[in-house]
Design a protein around this motif. Structure first.
Motif, PDB file in Angstrom:
ATOM      1  N   VAL A  81     -11.542 -46.862  16.320  1.00 11.35           N
ATOM      2  CA  VAL A  81     -12.833 -47.397  16.449  1.00 11.35           C
ATOM      3  C   VAL A  81     -12.803 -48.767  15.214  1.00 11.35           C
ATOM      4  O   VAL A  81     -12.644 -48.313  14.129  1.00 11.35           O
ATOM      5  N   HIS A  82     -13.331 -49.691  15.708  1.00 10.28           N
ATOM      6  CA  HIS A  82     -13.526 -50.648  14.761  1.00 10.28           C
ATOM      7  C   HIS A  82     -15.144 -50.816  14.648  1.00 10.28           C
ATOM      8  O   HIS A  82     -15.717 -51.326  15.369  1.00 10.28           O
ATOM      9  N   LEU A  83     -15.609 -50.572  13.391  1.00 13.53           N
ATOM     10  CA  LEU A  83     -17.119 -50.625  13.168  1.00 13.53           C
ATOM     11  C   LEU A  83     -17.669 -51.730  12.443  1.00 13.53           C
ATOM     12  O   LEU A  83     -16.894 -52.461  11.602  1.00 13.53           O
ATOM     13  N   SER A 115     -22.360 -52.046  15.529  1.00 13.54           N
ATOM     14  CA  SER A 115     -21.549 -52.504  16.614  1.00 13.54           C
ATOM     15  C   SER A 115     -20.091 -51.817  16.404  1.00 13.54           C
ATOM     16  O   SER A 115     -19.538 -51.579  15.313  1.00 13.54           O
ATOM     17  N   ALA A 116     -19.301 -51.643  17.373  1.00 13.97           N
ATOM     18  CA  ALA A 116     -18.248 -50.909  17.270  1.00 13.97           C
ATOM     19  C   ALA A 116     -17.417 -51.569  18.707  1.00 13.97           C
ATOM     20  O   ALA A 116     -17.908 -51.573  19.776  1.00 13.97           O
ATOM     21  N   GLN A 117     -15.750 -51.545  18.591  1.00 12.63           N
ATOM     22  CA  GLN A 117     -15.213 -51.860  19.465  1.00 12.63           C
ATOM     23  C   GLN A 117     -14.027 -50.650  19.503  1.00 12.63           C
ATOM     24  O   GLN A 117     -13.304 -50.246  18.429  1.00 12.63           O
ATOM     25  N   ILE A 118     -13.976 -49.791  20.780  1.00 12.79           N
ATOM     26  CA  ILE A 118     -13.279 -48.673  20.712  1.00 12.79           C
ATOM     27  C   ILE A 118     -11.886 -49.153  21.673  1.00 12.79           C
ATOM     28  O   ILE A 118     -12.133 -49.752  22.565  1.00 12.79           O
ATOM     29  N   LEU A 124     -14.150 -49.378  25.158  1.00 12.29           N
ATOM     30  CA  LEU A 124     -15.481 -49.653  25.303  1.00 12.29           C
ATOM     31  C   LEU A 124     -16.044 -50.612  24.223  1.00 12.29           C
ATOM     32  O   LEU A 124     -15.412 -50.674  23.050  1.00 12.29           O
ATOM     33  N   SER A 125     -17.283 -51.409  24.246  1.00 11.08           N
ATOM     34  CA  SER A 125     -17.907 -52.163  23.175  1.00 11.08           C
ATOM     35  C   SER A 125     -19.103 -51.484  23.044  1.00 11.08           C
ATOM     36  O   SER A 125     -19.752 -50.937  24.017  1.00 11.08           O
ATOM     37  N   ASN A 198     -22.685 -38.213  20.403  1.00  8.43           N
ATOM     38  CA  ASN A 198     -21.947 -39.426  20.305  1.00  8.43           C
ATOM     39  C   ASN A 198     -22.114 -39.655  18.738  1.00  8.43           C
ATOM     40  O   ASN A 198     -22.994 -40.099  18.402  1.00  8.43           O
ATOM     41  N   PRO A 199     -20.811 -39.628  18.147  1.00 11.53           N
ATOM     42  CA  PRO A 199     -20.886 -39.863  16.712  1.00 11.53           C
ATOM     43  C   PRO A 199     -21.380 -41.267  16.447  1.00 11.53           C
ATOM     44  O   PRO A 199     -21.784 -41.570  15.183  1.00 11.53           O
ATOM     45  N   LEU A 200     -21.388 -42.361  17.210  1.00 11.71           N
ATOM     46  CA  LEU A 200     -21.631 -43.673  17.009  1.00 11.71           C
ATOM     47  C   LEU A 200     -23.161 -43.762  17.083  1.00 11.71           C
ATOM     48  O   LEU A 200     -23.920 -44.559  16.273  1.00 11.71           O
TER      49      LEU A 200
END
Length: 311
Positions: A81-83, A115-118, A124-125, A198-200
């Motif tokens: 995951v890129h946060l 925001s995050a990119q999985i 997922l965005s 959901n941890p995000l």
């Protein structure tokens, strides 16, 4: 006993190699007690340490669990995951673009908070936004969308929330291809640190608190939209948006009814809360149409009436 101690003292003073071996032996016994092997811990469970895991066994991390959620969401293991933490001074209006999909926003000024990119097998965005007015939180949005088509089994039971009989409203509308477009509208409690599986989402709420955006209302009315389309080749696209609106008095910023009253069918003694809920139901149906049209690139400037919390 006295000759034993005399011999011990004599060896301690005159035999440095013996002294070293004695110290090494005591140290080894201490390490064995505090870091016993599984066999030793089983034979002597009173030892203070915890058994060491087998170095040849499988590696287990926080992401490796065998619960139901893991089975539904694909392979276990740490998810890449890129946060990103946007500035709260940024203002977003009208719409967002997520995973290549355009999604509308309710009326007002929205501020991105996380925001995050999985980038695992289910790319997922993710984007979380907040709306405030006169120091009060008037809305939260959690949006997610696939970055590219994925196998349907990667989506799991995404539309299950639309069929919960505890909701105030469940509604589905046809989609152009195989799939489903639906909403489930109910209450969401935000109390404590872990408000979601959901941890995000938990991370987004934690950042909101760290930025001093308080108080966060303990209860929201949520319109949870789910859109799944399956192409002829069997690959699926997924869009999710949870729009959370707190049922607050715009003057006092207090809930229109106490927390226990927000159960399904319990708002009888609170006419203002009933009116708010009725407006949310009407708005949710129009909101679903706008979300579906934008996600499928069929929007023609669809007008969405302000939700009940917009002044």
């Amino acid at each position: 006993m006295k000759p034993f101690f005399s011999t011990f003292i004599s060896l301690w003073k005159q035999a440095p190699l013996w002294r070293f071996c004695f110290i090494l032996g005591i140290g080894g016994l201490a390490l064995a007690a505090f870091f016993p092997t599984p066999w030793l811990k089983k034979e002597a469970p009173w030892l203070p340490g915890h058994a060491l895991s087998d170095a040849k066994g499988p590696h287990t991390s926080a992401g490796n669990t065998d619960d139901k959620d893991s089975a539904e969401n694909g392979p276990t293991g740490p998810v890449p995951v890129h946060l990103q933490y946007p500035s709260m001074s940024e203002i977003v209006r009208d719409h967002i673009v997520l995973g290549g999909h355009t999604l509308p926003l309710p009326k007002g000024e929205w501020h991105p908070i996380l925001s995050a990119q999985i980038s695992d097998d289910s790319p997922l965005s993710f984007l979380a936004l907040v709306r405030t007015y006169q120091g009060a939180v008037t809305g939260l949005i959690i949006a997610q969308a696939t970055q590219q088509p994925v196998p349907p089994d990667r989506i799991g039971n995404a539309t299950g929330v639309c069929h919960d009989d505890r909701n105030f409203l469940n509604h589905s509308i046809p989609v152009a291809s195989s799939g489903e477009d639906c909403i489930g509208s109910g209450t969401v409690m935000i109390q404590g640190n872990d408000v979601s599986t959901n941890p995000l989402i938990n991370q987004a709420i934690a950042r909101l608190q760290a930025l001093g955006v308080t108080p966060i209302p303990p209860l929201f009315l949520a319109v949870q939209w789910r859109h799944v389309t399956v192409a002829p080749d069997g690959q699926a696209q997924l869009g999710l948006m949870d729009t959370l609106i707190p049922p607050l008095d715009q003057q006092t910023h207090q809930l229109l009814a106490p927390l226990p009253a927000w159960g399904k069918g319990n708002l009888g003694p609170y006419p203002e809360a009933r009116a708010f809920l009725a407006q949310m139901r009407d708005w949710a149906l129009e909101w679903q149409k706008a979300l579906q049209a934008d996600f499928e690139n069929q929007s023609q400037g669809f007008f969405v009436a302000p939700d009940p919390q917009v002044p």
